[in-house]
Design a protein around this motif. Structure first.
Motif, PDB file in Angstrom:
ATOM      1  N   HIS A  59     -60.525   2.559 -27.674  1.00  0.00           N
ATOM      2  CA  HIS A  59     -60.516   1.025 -27.290  1.00  0.00           C
ATOM      3  C   HIS A  59     -61.670   0.104 -27.798  1.00  0.00           C
ATOM      4  O   HIS A  59     -61.931  -0.968 -27.498  1.00  0.00           O
ATOM      5  N   LEU A  60     -62.306   0.675 -28.684  1.00  0.00           N
ATOM      6  CA  LEU A  60     -63.435   0.091 -29.228  1.00  0.00           C
ATOM      7  C   LEU A  60     -63.380  -0.078 -30.801  1.00  0.00           C
ATOM      8  O   LEU A  60     -63.540   0.847 -31.386  1.00  0.00           O
ATOM      9  N   ASP A  61     -63.347  -1.284 -31.397  1.00  0.00           N
ATOM     10  CA  ASP A  61     -63.124  -1.695 -32.927  1.00  0.00           C
ATOM     11  C   ASP A  61     -64.513  -1.947 -33.271  1.00  0.00           C
ATOM     12  O   ASP A  61     -64.987  -2.915 -32.905  1.00  0.00           O
ATOM     13  N   LEU A  62     -65.359  -1.304 -34.139  1.00  0.00           N
ATOM     14  CA  LEU A  62     -66.678  -1.726 -34.704  1.00  0.00           C
ATOM     15  C   LEU A  62     -66.405  -2.210 -35.883  1.00  0.00           C
ATOM     16  O   LEU A  62     -66.138  -1.732 -36.902  1.00  0.00           O
ATOM     17  N   LEU A  63     -67.024  -3.624 -35.934  1.00  0.00           N
ATOM     18  CA  LEU A  63     -67.025  -4.369 -37.222  1.00  0.00           C
ATOM     19  C   LEU A  63     -68.395  -4.407 -37.611  1.00  0.00           C
ATOM     20  O   LEU A  63     -69.209  -5.424 -37.119  1.00  0.00           O
ATOM     21  N   TYR A  64     -69.183  -3.578 -38.303  1.00  0.00           N
ATOM     22  CA  TYR A  64     -70.458  -3.725 -38.996  1.00  0.00           C
ATOM     23  C   TYR A  64     -70.517  -4.654 -40.079  1.00  0.00           C
ATOM     24  O   TYR A  64     -69.405  -5.005 -40.859  1.00  0.00           O
ATOM     25  N   GLU A  65     -71.627  -5.060 -40.672  1.00  0.00           N
ATOM     26  CA  GLU A  65     -71.829  -5.945 -41.660  1.00  0.00           C
ATOM     27  C   GLU A  65     -70.536  -7.162 -41.729  1.00  0.00           C
ATOM     28  O   GLU A  65     -70.149  -7.400 -42.510  1.00  0.00           O
ATOM     29  N   THR A  66     -70.659  -7.690 -40.214  1.00  0.00           N
ATOM     30  CA  THR A  66     -70.187  -8.714 -40.099  1.00  0.00           C
ATOM     31  C   THR A  66     -70.762  -9.676 -39.099  1.00  0.00           C
ATOM     32  O   THR A  66     -71.351  -9.373 -38.043  1.00  0.00           O
ATOM     33  N   HIS A  67     -70.654 -11.101 -39.834  1.00  0.00           N
ATOM     34  CA  HIS A  67     -71.292 -12.223 -38.999  1.00  0.00           C
ATOM     35  C   HIS A  67     -70.490 -12.891 -38.029  1.00  0.00           C
ATOM     36  O   HIS A  67     -69.436 -13.406 -38.672  1.00  0.00           O
ATOM     37  N   ALA A  68     -70.800 -13.352 -37.076  1.00  0.00           N
ATOM     38  CA  ALA A  68     -70.301 -14.513 -36.385  1.00  0.00           C
ATOM     39  C   ALA A  68     -70.813 -15.598 -36.916  1.00  0.00           C
ATOM     40  O   ALA A  68     -71.914 -15.906 -36.733  1.00  0.00           O
ATOM     41  N   VAL A  69     -69.864 -16.745 -37.331  1.00  0.00           N
ATOM     42  CA  VAL A  69     -70.263 -17.832 -38.136  1.00  0.00           C
ATOM     43  C   VAL A  69     -69.883 -19.044 -37.229  1.00  0.00           C
ATOM     44  O   VAL A  69     -70.724 -19.956 -37.439  1.00  0.00           O
ATOM     45  N   SER A  70     -68.954 -18.951 -36.495  1.00  0.00           N
ATOM     46  CA  SER A  70     -68.488 -20.336 -35.834  1.00  0.00           C
ATOM     47  C   SER A  70     -67.770 -19.948 -34.735  1.00  0.00           C
ATOM     48  O   SER A  70     -67.273 -18.905 -34.468  1.00  0.00           O
ATOM     49  N   VAL A  71     -67.805 -21.024 -33.637  1.00  0.00           N
ATOM     50  CA  VAL A  71     -67.067 -20.774 -32.338  1.00  0.00           C
ATOM     51  C   VAL A  71     -66.119 -21.673 -32.220  1.00  0.00           C
ATOM     52  O   VAL A  71     -66.537 -23.141 -32.098  1.00  0.00           O
ATOM     53  N   LYS A  72     -64.577 -21.519 -31.708  1.00  0.00           N
ATOM     54  CA  LYS A  72     -63.986 -22.735 -31.204  1.00  0.00           C
ATOM     55  C   LYS A  72     -63.811 -22.717 -29.562  1.00  0.00           C
ATOM     56  O   LYS A  72     -63.706 -21.720 -28.954  1.00  0.00           O
ATOM     57  N   THR A  73     -64.436 -23.889 -29.016  1.00  0.00           N
ATOM     58  CA  THR A  73     -64.340 -24.032 -27.623  1.00  0.00           C
ATOM     59  C   THR A  73     -63.472 -24.997 -27.230  1.00  0.00           C
ATOM     60  O   THR A  73     -63.608 -26.214 -27.715  1.00  0.00           O
ATOM     61  N   VAL A  74     -62.362 -24.985 -26.342  1.00  0.00           N
ATOM     62  CA  VAL A  74     -61.497 -25.829 -25.712  1.00  0.00           C
ATOM     63  C   VAL A  74     -61.739 -25.948 -24.197  1.00  0.00           C
ATOM     64  O   VAL A  74     -61.481 -24.927 -23.639  1.00  0.00           O
ATOM     65  N   ARG A  75     -62.097 -27.285 -23.613  1.00  0.00           N
ATOM     66  CA  ARG A  75     -62.204 -27.442 -22.432  1.00  0.00           C
ATOM     67  C   ARG A  75     -63.262 -26.166 -21.837  1.00  0.00           C
ATOM     68  O   ARG A  75     -62.561 -25.416 -20.796  1.00  0.00           O
ATOM     69  N   ASN A  76     -64.244 -25.972 -22.066  1.00  0.00           N
ATOM     70  CA  ASN A  76     -65.028 -25.339 -21.383  1.00  0.00           C
ATOM     71  C   ASN A  76     -64.737 -23.554 -21.759  1.00  0.00           C
ATOM     72  O   ASN A  76     -65.278 -23.027 -20.880  1.00  0.00           O
ATOM     73  N   THR A  77     -63.841 -23.322 -22.423  1.00  0.00           N
ATOM     74  CA  THR A  77     -63.443 -22.170 -22.555  1.00  0.00           C
ATOM     75  C   THR A  77     -63.526 -21.741 -24.160  1.00  0.00           C
ATOM     76  O   THR A  77     -62.963 -22.376 -25.008  1.00  0.00           O
ATOM     77  N   ILE A  78     -64.104 -20.494 -24.527  1.00  0.00           N
ATOM     78  CA  ILE A  78     -64.065 -20.095 -26.142  1.00  0.00           C
ATOM     79  C   ILE A  78     -62.698 -19.646 -26.267  1.00  0.00           C
ATOM     80  O   ILE A  78     -62.145 -18.649 -25.575  1.00  0.00           O
ATOM     81  N   THR A  79     -61.935 -20.185 -27.145  1.00  0.00           N
ATOM     82  CA  THR A  79     -60.878 -19.626 -27.801  1.00  0.00           C
ATOM     83  C   THR A  79     -60.842 -18.891 -28.898  1.00  0.00           C
ATOM     84  O   THR A  79     -60.004 -17.874 -29.004  1.00  0.00           O
ATOM     85  N   SER A  80     -61.776 -18.984 -29.660  1.00  0.00           N
ATOM     86  CA  SER A  80     -61.813 -18.030 -31.056  1.00  0.00           C
ATOM     87  C   SER A  80     -62.942 -18.053 -31.636  1.00  0.00           C
ATOM     88  O   SER A  80     -63.905 -18.942 -31.197  1.00  0.00           O
ATOM     89  N   VAL A  81     -63.396 -16.921 -32.140  1.00  0.00           N
ATOM     90  CA  VAL A  81     -64.959 -16.691 -32.817  1.00  0.00           C
ATOM     91  C   VAL A  81     -64.406 -16.381 -34.382  1.00  0.00           C
ATOM     92  O   VAL A  81     -63.675 -15.793 -34.362  1.00  0.00           O
ATOM     93  N   THR A  82     -65.011 -17.154 -35.150  1.00  0.00           N
ATOM     94  CA  THR A  82     -64.915 -16.950 -36.748  1.00  0.00           C
ATOM     95  C   THR A  82     -65.886 -15.950 -37.125  1.00  0.00           C
ATOM     96  O   THR A  82     -67.122 -16.383 -36.902  1.00  0.00           O
ATOM     97  N   VAL A  83     -65.452 -15.020 -38.000  1.00  0.00           N
ATOM     98  CA  VAL A  83     -66.612 -13.921 -38.341  1.00  0.00           C
ATOM     99  C   VAL A  83     -66.376 -13.852 -39.802  1.00  0.00           C
ATOM    100  O   VAL A  83     -65.211 -14.021 -40.310  1.00  0.00           O
ATOM    101  N   CYS A  84     -67.344 -13.389 -40.424  1.00  0.00           N
ATOM    102  CA  CYS A  84     -67.348 -13.287 -41.702  1.00  0.00           C
ATOM    103  C   CYS A  84     -67.877 -11.776 -42.304  1.00  0.00           C
ATOM    104  O   CYS A  84     -69.063 -11.443 -41.915  1.00  0.00           O
TER     105      CYS A  84
END
Ligand SMILES: Cc1cc2nc3c(=O)[nH]c(=O)nc-3n(C[C@H](O)[C@H](O)[C@H](O)COP(=O)(O)OP(=O)(O)OC[C@H]3O[C@@H](n4cnc5c(N)ncnc54)[C@H](O)[C@@H]3O)c2cc1C
Length: 408
Positions: free
Chosen positions: A131-156
């Motif tokens: 149940h755990l997907d490990l993404l190493y060497e990956t940065h979180a670079v931006s976040v989309k928030t709609v009406r005070n809820t995070i809808t997506s996180v863009t990673v690189c």
């Protein structure tokens, strides 16, 4: 940054996306425990920018886990908190049985070595891989928030950018990158009051190291600083003996700086300068060599979540308990003051305070929790909650809470 590189951008770009119940950002001690506990109840992804788990604990060449035990005259029989933190300390003891609980002044710590803790973290996460997907060497670079809820996180990653659509996000990045990018409310200590950061190097070839070496290192550096031959902050350098008789660790205190790259360069040159000075002045250092240096300066504090409750100095010193208390802690308020160096304020001996669940939950972003050194606490309270043992237990609780929130 990987995604600025056209070579990486040309690979299987965009259009890839992932869904999950819980997204944990940061694989330091808090993030590892958060992702393991979340994966025990929910589909979880862990995103870590390095290619190894452990974060600051590994980068800063730590040797002791603080925040695991109650203080008092008796040697503690076990950790103050149960759960994953106890699994980790038991696994470390199995790997290196000679490293046992140690009394240091008024507190107890567990010595460990980096290789062991990285291996324990890898086994813990491996055990949850269904149940755990490990993404190493990956940065979180931006976040989309709609009406005070995070809808997506863009990673690189090396393969380009992609979006992750989580139900709940746990910010375990230490520096609070998701807090900042999501528009969550936060607090930050003013530059002049912020604690010293640290920069560590490991030395081999030492001779006749004894208890006095740890006294002589800051003593001679303070004399040199008083003559204005070195910056004043270098007088707060500490020395601890390593596992081998000829090994030792020097940790420099580094003031805050606007530019982290420039600060890293400055810290490296300070380290070389300190080592050169010690080899001239302290006989134990005469034929020694620097064997390893931290890859970067490690921060004691960054921005902190403004949560549904903010833990205070009084809560710690009065050993406050809460109806929603989820983690017990007896570590003192340890502040590395830019003028005075380290200052300690202790909760009552034999007692502990509790960290309420509300300190982990954002006041304004509905699906954001956080763990580790960026939880909702004042500047002073952060001086107590930020140690490894406490971060692990808080991480576990954040993961559990995030999994429960994702179930609604
Ligand atoms: C100088 C110094 C000495 C200390 N000494 C001790 C000690 O002896 N014992 C002790 O118990 N504690 C000690 N501490 C405290 C302790 O090490 C840290 O507070 C604790 O490890 C913090 O854990 P964390 O998981 O919250 O954050 P971190 O360890 O900082 O982990 C955060 C992780 O998030 C990752 N990350 C950050 N941004 C992103 C992004 N955008 N995308 C993906 N990943 C990201 C980082 O790579 C990192 O792995 C010390 C701290 C310092 C600075």
């Amino acid at each position: 940054m990987l995604c600025d590189n056209p070579v990486f951008l040309s690979h299987e770009m965009a259009n890839r996306q992932k869904n999950c119940d819980v997204l944990v950002i940061g694989g330091g001690v808090a993030g590892i425990c958060a992702s393991v506990s979340a994966a025990r109840g929910a589909r979880t992804i862990l995103v870590e920018k390095n290619d190894f788990p452990g974060g600051t604990a590994v980068i800063a060449l730590h040797r002791f886990i603080c925040g695991l035990y109650i203080n008092g005259s008796e040697m503690p029989a076990d950790t103050l908190n149960r759960g994953i933190v106890r699994e980790i300390s038991s696994a470390l003891k199995r790997l290196t049985p000679e490293k046992t609980v140690l009394r240091m002044g008024r507190v107890y710590v567990l010595p460990f070595n980096t290789r062991d803790i990285v291996s324990v973290f890898r086994s813990l996460t491996e055990a949850e891989k269904q149940h755990l997907d490990l993404l190493y060497e990956t940065h979180a670079v931006s976040v989309k928030t709609v009406r005070n809820t995070i809808t997506s996180v863009t990673v690189c990653s090396r393969n380009g950018k992609f979006d992750i659509f989580p139900k709940v996000v746990a910010d375990c990045s230490g520096s609070g990158v998701i807090i900042r990018m999501s528009g969550a409310w936060y607090n930050k200590t003013r530059f002049c009051q912020r604690q010293f950061a640290g920069y560590t190097f490991r030395v081999k070839g030492l001779k006749k190291v004894d208890d006095m070496t740890a006294v002589k290192v800051p003593y001679y550096l303070a004399q040199e600083a008083a003559k204005n031959n070195i910056p004043h902050y270098l007088k707060f350098t500490t020395f601890t003996q390593g596992d081998e008789a000829d090994e030792g660790y020097c940790r420099l205190s580094i003031p805050p700086h606007e530019n982290s790259e420039a600060r890293n360069e400055l810290a490296k040159s300070d380290a070389l300068r300190v080592h050169h000075f010690l080899s001239q002045k302290v006989p134990s250092f005469r034929d020694s060599m620097i064997e390893e240096m931290s890859p970067e300066v490690a921060d004691r504090e960054g921005l902190r979540l403004r949560g549904k409750y903010t833990l205070t100095r009084e809560d710690i010193l009065d050993a406050e308990k809460f109806p929603d208390g989820i983690v017990k802690n007896a570590w003192p308020i340890e502040l590395w003051n830019q003028e005075k160096g380290p200052c300690y304020h202790y909760p009552p001996s034999g007692d502990y305070y509790e960290i309420p669940l509300r300190c982990l939950k954002s006041e304004n972003i509905s699906n954001l929790c956080c763990a580790g050194r960026c939880i909702s606490a004042t500047h002073e309270a952060t001086g107590s909650v930020r140690v490894m043992g406490t971060c692990m237990s808080v991480g576990e609780q954040a993961g559990r809470e995030a999994a429960a929130m994702s179930d609604f």
